[in-house]
Design a protein around this motif. Structure first.
Motif, short mmCIF file in Angstrom:
data_model
loop_
_atom_site.label_atom_id
_atom_site.label_comp_id
_atom_site.label_asym_id
_atom_site.label_seq_id
_atom_site.Cartn_x
_atom_site.Cartn_y
_atom_site.Cartn_z
N THR A 1 0.84 -1.20 0.00
CA THR A 1 0.00 0.00 0.00
C THR A 1 0.87 1.25 0.00
OG1 THR A 1 -1.70 -1.20 1.21
CG2 THR A 1 -1.87 1.19 1.22
N TYR A 2 1.93 1.23 0.78
CA TYR A 2 2.85 2.37 0.83
C TYR A 2 3.51 2.59 -0.53
CZ TYR A 2 7.05 5.04 1.93
OH TYR A 2 8.04 5.97 1.93
N ARG A 3 3.98 1.52 -1.14
CA ARG A 3 4.62 1.63 -2.45
C ARG A 3 3.64 2.14 -3.51
NH1 ARG A 3 7.82 -4.08 -2.50
NH2 ARG A 3 9.51 -3.46 -1.11
N ALA A 4 2.40 1.64 -3.47
CA ALA A 4 1.40 2.07 -4.44
C ALA A 4 1.09 3.56 -4.26
CB ALA A 4 0.13 1.24 -4.27
N ALA A 5 1.02 4.02 -3.02
CA ALA A 5 0.75 5.44 -2.77
C ALA A 5 1.90 6.30 -3.28
CB ALA A 5 0.52 5.67 -1.29
N ARG A 6 3.13 5.85 -3.12
CA ARG A 6 4.30 6.62 -3.57
C ARG A 6 4.38 6.67 -5.09
NH1 ARG A 6 8.51 8.70 -0.28
NH2 ARG A 6 9.82 8.08 -2.03
N LEU A 7 3.95 5.59 -5.74
CA LEU A 7 4.03 5.54 -7.20
C LEU A 7 2.76 6.04 -7.89
CD1 LEU A 7 5.75 2.05 -7.58
CD2 LEU A 7 6.81 4.30 -7.81
N GLY A 8 1.72 6.29 -7.10
CA GLY A 8 0.46 6.76 -7.68
C GLY A 8 -0.40 5.64 -8.26
N ASP A 9 -0.10 4.41 -7.91
CA ASP A 9 -0.88 3.26 -8.38
C ASP A 9 -2.06 3.01 -7.44
OD1 ASP A 9 0.95 2.87 -10.39
OD2 ASP A 9 2.12 1.37 -9.28
N PRO A 10 -3.09 2.28 -7.90
CA PRO A 10 -4.19 1.94 -6.99
C PRO A 10 -3.72 0.98 -5.90
CG PRO A 10 -4.49 0.88 -9.11
CD PRO A 10 -3.32 1.81 -9.25
N ALA A 11 -4.33 1.07 -4.75
CA ALA A 11 -3.96 0.21 -3.61
C ALA A 11 -4.37 -1.23 -3.88
CB ALA A 11 -4.61 0.72 -2.34
N PRO A 12 -3.57 -2.20 -3.43
CA PRO A 12 -3.94 -3.61 -3.61
C PRO A 12 -5.09 -3.98 -2.66
CG PRO A 12 -1.96 -3.43 -2.28
CD PRO A 12 -2.28 -2.04 -2.75
N PRO A 13 -5.81 -5.06 -2.98
CA PRO A 13 -6.89 -5.49 -2.08
C PRO A 13 -6.32 -5.98 -0.74
CG PRO A 13 -6.56 -7.11 -3.80
CD PRO A 13 -5.69 -5.93 -4.13
N ALA A 14 -7.08 -5.79 0.31
CA ALA A 14 -6.66 -6.23 1.64
C ALA A 14 -6.59 -7.75 1.70
CB ALA A 14 -7.63 -5.71 2.68
#
Length: 77
Positions: free
Chosen positions: A11-24
């Motif tokens: 989730t942190y990596r996705a937020a930094r790259l601007g990608d959608p968050a993975p499912p929980a």
């Protein structure tokens, strides 16, 4: 690393790259189990076996026990 830690890192990596968050973790568990059950029933039919099993027998046993209890209660009235 636990699945929760992995999820937080992703989730942190996705937020930094601007990608959608993975499912929980555990989001699709029910769907996967249903698909597995359907697949196993399909394979049973292809093998020439009945597509029902333990669950149906257990339900029949419970229903039969309930019916016996009701008939005993009626006969004593």
């Amino acid at each position: 690393m636990s699945s929760t830690q992995r999820y937080l890192l992703d989730t942190y990596r996705a937020a930094r790259l601007g990608d959608p968050a993975p499912p929980a973790p555990g989001t699709h568990d029910t769907r996967v189990l249903r698909e597995l059950r359907t697949y196993r029933r399909f394979r049973a039919v292809l093998a020439g076996r009945p597509a029902h099993g333990r669950l149906r027998r257990a339900a029949a046993a419970i229903t039969g026990a309930t019916r016996r209890r009701h008939t005993q209660a009626r006969s004593t009235c």
